[in-house]
Design an enzyme around this catalytic site. Structure first.
Site, PDB file in Angstrom:
ATOM      1  N   CYS A  59     -41.032 -10.327  53.520  1.00  0.00           N
ATOM      2  CA  CYS A  59     -40.408 -11.625  53.780  1.00  0.00           C
ATOM      3  C   CYS A  59     -40.829 -12.675  52.762  1.00  0.00           C
ATOM      4  O   CYS A  59     -40.384 -13.820  52.818  1.00  0.00           O
ATOM      5  CB  CYS A  59     -40.752 -12.095  55.189  1.00  0.00           C
ATOM      6  N   GLU A  77     -61.278  -6.969  68.687  1.00  0.00           N
ATOM      7  CA  GLU A  77     -60.831  -5.581  68.734  1.00  0.00           C
ATOM      8  C   GLU A  77     -61.903  -4.712  69.368  1.00  0.00           C
ATOM      9  O   GLU A  77     -63.112  -4.988  69.251  1.00  0.00           O
ATOM     10  CB  GLU A  77     -60.529  -5.075  67.327  1.00  0.00           C
ATOM     11  N   CYS A 108     -47.423  -8.189  59.656  1.00  0.00           N
ATOM     12  CA  CYS A 108     -47.220  -9.564  59.170  1.00  0.00           C
ATOM     13  C   CYS A 108     -47.066 -10.481  60.382  1.00  0.00           C
ATOM     14  O   CYS A 108     -46.211 -10.252  61.236  1.00  0.00           O
ATOM     15  CB  CYS A 108     -45.991  -9.642  58.278  1.00  0.00           C
ATOM     16  N   CYS A 112     -45.809  -9.679  51.773  1.00  0.00           N
ATOM     17  CA  CYS A 112     -44.905  -9.066  52.740  1.00  0.00           C
ATOM     18  C   CYS A 112     -43.470  -9.053  52.193  1.00  0.00           C
ATOM     19  O   CYS A 112     -43.133  -9.796  51.256  1.00  0.00           O
ATOM     20  CB  CYS A 112     -44.964  -9.820  54.065  1.00  0.00           C
ATOM     21  N   ASP A 124     -57.743 -10.439  56.059  1.00  0.00           N
ATOM     22  CA  ASP A 124     -58.594 -10.731  57.216  1.00  0.00           C
ATOM     23  C   ASP A 124     -58.006 -11.847  58.083  1.00  0.00           C
ATOM     24  O   ASP A 124     -58.026 -11.753  59.312  1.00  0.00           O
ATOM     25  CB  ASP A 124     -60.001 -11.108  56.750  1.00  0.00           C
ATOM     26  N   ASP A 170     -61.563 -11.233  63.669  1.00  0.00           N
ATOM     27  CA  ASP A 170     -61.388  -9.958  62.985  1.00  0.00           C
ATOM     28  C   ASP A 170     -62.713  -9.563  62.354  1.00  0.00           C
ATOM     29  O   ASP A 170     -63.304 -10.325  61.585  1.00  0.00           O
ATOM     30  CB  ASP A 170     -60.305 -10.067  61.908  1.00  0.00           C
ATOM     31  N   CYS A 178     -43.197 -12.335  60.146  1.00  0.00           N
ATOM     32  CA  CYS A 178     -41.942 -11.621  60.421  1.00  0.00           C
ATOM     33  C   CYS A 178     -42.138 -10.362  61.255  1.00  0.00           C
ATOM     34  O   CYS A 178     -41.163  -9.683  61.584  1.00  0.00           O
ATOM     35  CB  CYS A 178     -41.235 -11.267  59.116  1.00  0.00           C
TER      36      CYS A 178
END
Length: 373
Positions: A348, A274, A327, A346, A355, A190, A330
């Site tokens: 969850c 990416e 996330c 999150c 990152d 990332d 989940c």
């Protein structure tokens, strides 16, 4: 497989004069043919309506009026025409690329390319390389070319500090087998403007920020350069000082990224990143220096060819994939996440580092694309 090897060359006085003449002739041919193309484009506006009778078709047509063009390598002039054709076709393929621009003696890179025809380019005794028109030039061959490789072309270039280099493009039979990656041998990277990247195992590159370290000295020397009289000897001396500082930073960056990309290539069978628009990110007022300094695009290039040589994979996922907001536990998406949120919770209950979570999602998406369970 085709691969280019770059070496430092040391031409003598006569060879230096001829190389500089070739730079000028290549630039002249490019600009003259571009001016002709531009005039025709303004008249017809369409590439298909331009015929050979309406323009100079080859650099040989210019030699009738300019005898001095015969002094240099004809293949260098022919390659200048090919480069213009590529730029011209790219413009008609995508108008956003922009119409080709004229080459400047002072701003553009000084280089030319010649082709190997009948062993006109070959290494001699490990210390010299033979080139058309130039004969034997001393070369610092710090590494050998692949066995049974065939030289296809050579590009001679000059740096702003006055050093000469040659890039030898060779073709050879690559004996590599495609590696089958697993989830454990795949890593996601990332992008991080602060540390270059954070991987899916929570490791960061800790980029040393070479430009920012040299910025104070660069400002001082560039301020001196701006006060020198144009055309004077002292201005040229000061320009050399500034160019050497920029060259040192570029070499430090390239050395760091080469070593880093080699470590990643040796450790993993697949690397997932990416598809970011680095040029667009560099236009931001707060991220411009960091983005241009860390060279993430250069790292991508190095990883691409090094992984390919060993039969490994570089996987690029879509830049709009919500890697930061998703996330990895989940799979719920946090649409309210902002750039200021470096750690978020999150629904969850998972506490996620922005990152690291993004790097894991990038890895998972890359594994899905290449069919890794």
């Amino acid at each position: 497989m085709n691969k280019a090897y770059i070496y430092r060359i040391y031409p003598d006085t006569e060879q230096t004069i001829l190389i500089n003449k070739t730079f000028g002739c290549v630039r002249f041919i490019y600009n003259q043919m571009l001016a002709n193309r531009k005039a025709i484009y303004e008249q017809y506006k369409e590439n298909k309506q331009v015929t050979k009778q309406q323009r100079y078709s080859t650099p040989a047509d210019y030699k009738k009026e300019n005898e001095w063009l015969k002094e240099v390598d004809s293949l260098a002039l022919a390659n200048a025409q090919l480069n213009l054709n590529t730029a011209y076709n790219n413009f008609f393929r995508d108008k956003s690329v922009g119409f080709p621009k004229f080459k400047s003696k002072h701003r553009d890179k000084k280089s030319y390319t010649t082709n190997n025809q009948g062993e006109t380019i070959r290494l001699v005794d490990g210390k010299h390389i033979r080139l058309p028109k130039l004969k034997d030039i001393y070369i610092k061959q710090h590494r050998q070319l692949p066995e049974e490789s065939r030289i296809k072309s050579a590009t001679i270039s000059q740096t702003p500090t006055g050093k000469y280099y040659i890039s030898i493009l060779v073709e050879f039979q690559a004996d590599t087998k495609q590696v089958k990656p697993t989830y454990e041998t795949t890593v996601g990277l990332d992008y991080s403007s602060k540390s270059l990247y954070v991987d899916s195992q929570a490791n960061s590159a800790d980029y040393p920020k070479f430009y920012l370290k040299a910025e104070i000295k660069l400002k001082k020397e560039q301020r001196k350069l701006s006060k020198r009289k144009k055309g004077g000897k002292n201005r040229e001396k000061q320009r050399q000082k500034v160019a050497k500082l920029h060259e040192k930073v570029a070499n430090q960056r390239k050395d760091f990224l080469h070593k880093l990309s080699r470590q990643i290539t040796n450790a993993y069978d697949a690397v997932v990143i990416e598809d970011l628009n680095m040029r667009g990110m560099a236009q931001g007022l707060k991220l411009a220096k960091s983005t241009n300094d860390n060279g993430f695009g250069m790292l991508k290039t190095f990883l691409e060819y090094k992984l390919k040589e060993e039969g490994k994979y570089l996987v690029t996922i879509d830049k709009w994939y919500p890697s930061s907001k998703l996330c990895h536990i989940c799979s719920s998406v946090n649409d309210e996440l902002t750039l200021a949120d470096r750690v978020w919770v999150c629904c969850c209950g998972a506490v996620l580092d922005r990152d690291v979570n993004a790097a894991i999602n990038i890895k998972n998406e890359g594994c899905r694309m290449i069919g890794v369970a």
